[in-house]
Design a protein around this motif. Structure first.
Motif, mmCIF file in Angstrom:
data_model
loop_
_atom_site.group_PDB
_atom_site.id
_atom_site.type_symbol
_atom_site.label_atom_id
_atom_site.label_comp_id
_atom_site.label_asym_id
_atom_site.label_seq_id
_atom_site.Cartn_x
_atom_site.Cartn_y
_atom_site.Cartn_z
ATOM 1 N N TYR A 1 0.825 -1.204 0.000
ATOM 2 C CA TYR A 1 0.000 0.000 0.000
ATOM 3 C C TYR A 1 0.866 1.265 0.000
ATOM 4 N N LYS A 2 0.344 2.293 -0.663
ATOM 5 C CA LYS A 2 1.031 3.577 -0.694
ATOM 6 C C LYS A 2 0.900 4.275 0.658
ATOM 7 N N ARG A 3 1.892 5.108 0.948
ATOM 8 C CA ARG A 3 1.911 5.795 2.232
ATOM 9 C C ARG A 3 1.982 7.304 2.029
ATOM 10 N N ALA A 4 1.503 8.037 3.007
ATOM 11 C CA ALA A 4 1.502 9.499 2.930
ATOM 12 C C ALA A 4 2.934 10.026 3.003
ATOM 13 N N LEU A 5 3.158 11.159 2.403
ATOM 14 C CA LEU A 5 4.495 11.753 2.390
ATOM 15 C C LEU A 5 4.970 12.076 3.805
ATOM 16 N N ARG A 6 4.071 12.508 4.658
ATOM 17 C CA ARG A 6 4.480 12.861 6.030
ATOM 18 C C ARG A 6 4.984 11.640 6.791
ATOM 19 N N HIS A 7 4.408 10.458 6.487
ATOM 20 C CA HIS A 7 4.860 9.238 7.148
ATOM 21 C C HIS A 7 6.242 8.820 6.639
ATOM 22 N N LEU A 8 6.466 8.989 5.343
ATOM 23 C CA LEU A 8 7.779 8.669 4.783
ATOM 24 C C LEU A 8 8.844 9.623 5.335
ATOM 25 N N ALA A 9 8.487 10.896 5.453
ATOM 26 C CA ALA A 9 9.433 11.885 5.973
ATOM 27 C C ALA A 9 9.791 11.586 7.426
ATOM 28 N N ALA A 10 8.803 11.171 8.198
ATOM 29 C CA ALA A 10 9.052 10.871 9.606
ATOM 30 C C ALA A 10 9.935 9.639 9.766
ATOM 31 N N GLU A 11 9.694 8.615 8.945
ATOM 32 C CA GLU A 11 10.434 7.356 9.091
ATOM 33 C C GLU A 11 11.838 7.422 8.489
ATOM 34 N N PHE A 12 11.951 7.982 7.296
ATOM 35 C CA PHE A 12 13.229 7.922 6.583
ATOM 36 C C PHE A 12 14.074 9.191 6.711
ATOM 37 N N LEU A 13 13.433 10.316 7.056
ATOM 38 C CA LEU A 13 14.175 11.572 7.182
ATOM 39 C C LEU A 13 14.211 12.099 8.609
ATOM 40 N N ASN A 14 13.392 11.483 9.461
ATOM 41 C CA ASN A 14 13.315 11.913 10.864
ATOM 42 C C ASN A 14 12.924 13.390 10.967
ATOM 43 N N VAL A 15 11.935 13.777 10.168
ATOM 44 C CA VAL A 15 11.467 15.161 10.187
ATOM 45 C C VAL A 15 9.944 15.167 10.066
ATOM 46 N N GLU A 16 9.308 16.116 10.730
ATOM 47 C CA GLU A 16 7.852 16.229 10.695
ATOM 48 C C GLU A 16 7.440 17.293 9.688
ATOM 49 N N ILE A 17 6.490 16.957 8.832
ATOM 50 C CA ILE A 17 5.944 17.913 7.871
ATOM 51 C C ILE A 17 4.430 17.804 7.883
ATOM 52 N N GLN A 18 3.785 18.767 7.248
ATOM 53 C CA GLN A 18 2.326 18.772 7.077
ATOM 54 C C GLN A 18 1.582 18.764 8.402
ATOM 55 N N ASN A 19 2.144 19.419 9.397
ATOM 56 C CA ASN A 19 1.425 19.595 10.658
ATOM 57 C C ASN A 19 0.541 20.832 10.533
ATOM 58 N N GLY A 20 -0.655 20.622 10.002
ATOM 59 C CA GLY A 20 -1.527 21.760 9.719
ATOM 60 C C GLY A 20 -1.485 22.070 8.240
ATOM 61 N N GLU A 21 -1.371 23.360 7.899
ATOM 62 C CA GLU A 21 -1.329 23.771 6.500
ATOM 63 C C GLU A 21 -0.106 23.192 5.801
ATOM 64 N N HIS A 22 -0.299 22.714 4.588
ATOM 65 C CA HIS A 22 0.804 22.145 3.819
ATOM 66 C C HIS A 22 1.626 23.251 3.188
ATOM 67 N N CYS A 23 2.922 23.008 3.083
ATOM 68 C CA CYS A 23 3.824 23.932 2.407
ATOM 69 C C CYS A 23 4.410 23.201 1.206
ATOM 70 N N PRO A 24 4.091 23.618 -0.024
ATOM 71 C CA PRO A 24 4.594 22.897 -1.193
ATOM 72 C C PRO A 24 6.113 22.898 -1.297
ATOM 73 N N ILE A 25 6.754 23.934 -0.769
ATOM 74 C CA ILE A 25 8.218 23.971 -0.791
ATOM 75 C C ILE A 25 8.766 22.862 0.098
ATOM 76 N N GLU A 26 8.206 22.753 1.285
ATOM 77 C CA GLU A 26 8.643 21.730 2.235
ATOM 78 C C GLU A 26 8.355 20.330 1.704
ATOM 79 N N ASP A 27 7.180 20.148 1.103
ATOM 80 C CA ASP A 27 6.809 18.838 0.566
ATOM 81 C C ASP A 27 7.720 18.437 -0.586
ATOM 82 N N ALA A 28 8.023 19.396 -1.464
ATOM 83 C CA ALA A 28 8.909 19.100 -2.597
ATOM 84 C C ALA A 28 10.310 18.756 -2.106
ATOM 85 N N ARG A 29 10.762 19.460 -1.084
ATOM 86 C CA ARG A 29 12.093 19.169 -0.531
ATOM 87 C C ARG A 29 12.129 17.787 0.116
ATOM 88 N N ALA A 30 11.050 17.415 0.790
ATOM 89 C CA ALA A 30 11.006 16.088 1.409
ATOM 90 C C ALA A 30 11.064 15.000 0.348
#
Length: 267
Positions: free
Chosen positions: A196-225
């Motif tokens: 199954y596919k996973r959300a980008l925030r879950h991949l960022a937390a597991e593989f990058l050890n960083v939290e994203i998309q806590n509230g409003e999304h930032c396309p710059i942050e998402d693209a960087r992740a």
């Protein structure tokens, strides 16, 4: 005798009495010793600090300091061989139809090379601010959809395009991209969980050890992740993509060529 002595010291009788008293005091007391601290360590510390200013903005030590891995690694804003893209949508029509509201493209270093709010062709009925981060004021002076679409097409042409669930972005932009040049973090096999596919925030937390998309999304942050996920797995990912292309070519070669059908018989 006395006359002779007076000739040898002609200035003695003219000496200022105050000056004479000062000389006498200096002789009796001797030179005053310089003040020294009783603490030799403080003395050496003062002498060292006196030669240079203290660094108020000294770099913190490595221990206990966490830097954001999504921050750009340099100031290079060139268009690189691989770019990452992320889009934010707004609601049009009855509100359940998505339209492009903002698009961001970054280079492989994480630096923004394009970031624009977009004025959709249809009337916006839902800005979806809680997720998109887009507000009515953002679209007042936004660029026309066709202008943005053309610029994005120019930026991604002939390059590896990285992103998450890019099919949604392509649909909003009314664009396509060669599949061989697409690196979608939602479809990369090692990132799937039980298929199954996973959300980008879950991949960022597991593989990058960083939290994203806590509230409003930032396309710059998402693209960087997405780009960082790709960069960390680039060698293996590219090998897998190459193997898939080879396999596809072999299958196409094995397919039997269809024989042309005979036309209808004339009576």
């Amino acid at each position: 005798m006395m006359g002779t002595q007076l000739k040898k010291n002609p200035n003695q009788s003219q000496l200022n009495p105050n000056w004479a008293n000062l000389q006498q005091r200096l002789k009796s007391h001797g030179p005053k010793p310089s003040r020294r601290s009783n603490d030799p360590e403080s003395e050496s510390t003062k002498s060292i600090l006196g030669k240079r200013k203290e660094r108020s903005n000294a770099e913190p030590s490595d221990s206990g300091v966490c830097t954001n891995p999504l921050n750009p690694v340099n100031g290079d804003f060139s268009i690189t061989d691989a770019v990452a893209m992320d889009c934010e949508m707004v609601g049009v029509g009855q509100g359940n139809k998505s339209a492009l509201g903002r698009v961001t493209v970054i280079n492989k270093w994480g630096n923004v090379i394009y970031d624009e709010f977009v004025r959709p062709v249809e009337h916006v009925v839902d800005f979806r601010t809680q997720i998109s981060g887009i507000r009515p004021r953002d679209l007042k002076k936004a660029k026309d959809f066709r202008i943005v679409q053309k610029r994005v097409a120019e930026l991604i042409k002939g390059r590896i395009l990285v992103g998450h669930a890019l099919r949604n972005d392509f649909k909003a932009l009314l664009l396509s991209h060669p599949k061989k040049d697409v690196r979608d973090t939602s479809e990369y096999q090692p990132f799937l969980r039980e298929g199954y596919k996973r959300a980008l925030r879950h991949l960022a937390a597991e593989f990058l050890n960083v939290e994203i998309q806590n509230g409003e999304h930032c396309p710059i942050e998402d693209a960087r992740a997405a780009m960082l996920l790709y960069q960390k797995n680039r060698r293996q990912w590219e090998k897998q993509a190459k193997d898939q292309r080879r396999l596809k070519q072999k299958r196409e070669k094995r397919k039997p060529k269809e024989k042309p059908r005979d036309g209808p018989l004339e009576s």
